[in-house]
Motif scaffolding. Sequence first.
Motif, PDB file in Angstrom:
ATOM      1  N   SER A   1      34.779  45.308  42.482  1.00 29.76           N
ATOM      2  CA  SER A   1      34.842  43.934  43.360  1.00 29.76           C
ATOM      3  C   SER A   1      35.167  44.329  44.611  1.00 29.76           C
ATOM      4  O   SER A   1      34.756  44.137  45.666  1.00 29.76           O
ATOM      5  CB  SER A   1      35.880  42.778  42.881  1.00 29.76           C
ATOM      6  OG  SER A   1      37.051  43.210  42.843  1.00 29.76           O
TER       7      SER A   1
ATOM      8  N   GLN B   1      29.773  40.815  49.814  1.00 29.09           N
ATOM      9  CA  GLN B   1      30.051  39.310  50.066  1.00 29.09           C
ATOM     10  C   GLN B   1      30.139  38.757  51.287  1.00 29.09           C
ATOM     11  O   GLN B   1      30.088  37.737  51.615  1.00 29.09           O
ATOM     12  CB  GLN B   1      31.162  38.881  49.126  1.00 29.09           C
ATOM     13  CG  GLN B   1      31.092  39.055  47.717  1.00 29.09           C
ATOM     14  CD  GLN B   1      32.366  38.632  46.939  1.00 29.09           C
ATOM     15  OE1 GLN B   1      33.463  38.701  47.584  1.00 29.09           O
ATOM     16  NE2 GLN B   1      32.117  38.566  45.707  1.00 29.09           N
TER      17      GLN B   1
ATOM     18  N   GLN C   1      36.577  45.463  36.704  1.00 24.48           N
ATOM     19  CA  GLN C   1      35.774  44.960  37.731  1.00 24.48           C
ATOM     20  C   GLN C   1      36.553  44.272  38.926  1.00 24.48           C
ATOM     21  O   GLN C   1      36.140  44.194  40.111  1.00 24.48           O
ATOM     22  CB  GLN C   1      35.294  43.559  36.931  1.00 24.48           C
ATOM     23  CG  GLN C   1      34.182  43.889  35.792  1.00 24.48           C
ATOM     24  CD  GLN C   1      32.924  44.600  36.352  1.00 24.48           C
ATOM     25  OE1 GLN C   1      32.737  45.714  36.782  1.00 24.48           O
ATOM     26  NE2 GLN C   1      31.803  43.547  36.263  1.00 24.48           N
ATOM     27  N   LEU C   2      37.902  43.983  38.613  1.00 24.08           N
ATOM     28  CA  LEU C   2      38.651  43.308  39.904  1.00 24.08           C
ATOM     29  C   LEU C   2      39.307  44.569  40.717  1.00 24.08           C
ATOM     30  O   LEU C   2      39.100  44.180  42.016  1.00 24.08           O
ATOM     31  CB  LEU C   2      39.755  42.584  39.442  1.00 24.08           C
ATOM     32  CG  LEU C   2      39.307  41.135  38.775  1.00 24.08           C
ATOM     33  CD1 LEU C   2      40.541  40.395  38.261  1.00 24.08           C
ATOM     34  CD2 LEU C   2      38.675  40.376  39.871  1.00 24.08           C
TER      35      LEU C   2
END
Length: 145
Positions: free
Chosen positions: A105, A112, A100-101
């Motif tokens: 992301s 974002q 995920q990181l």
Amino acid sequence: MLALDLINAPRWHDLAPGVRVQMRPLTTAVMVATRSDPAVEAAPEEASDEERAVAFAKALARRAVLGWEGIGDADGNPINPSPEAIDALLDVWPIFEAFQLTYVSKGLLLEQEKNASALSPNGPSAGATDIAKPARKRAKTAQAG
């Protein structure tokens, strides 16, 4: 400024000590295909957001993973990526978090950035001024007990 990476080649990602996974770039095509993945669409309506996130991550990994190093079967023999092996890999919590990181992301970072709000040119933040009066002198230091 948006920096475009024009080299659309697979990259290696370190997910744990001794575990490297080669993945294709996280592109619009990969994300759109993952959204319509049968495993993602089969999630029951009562599934929690977390359950949906795991189903999506596994579907994404099945599309993205091209190769790996440092992953083997129960006997310690190296294995090749397969849909079942990729799902099992993401069932390992630290690996899921690293995936995920390091992969997801970074692809969502731009998403974002666009959620930040700029100052309103004519709203409450336009021409805002301080209304508090400055302190006349420094505050006293608290006494030691």
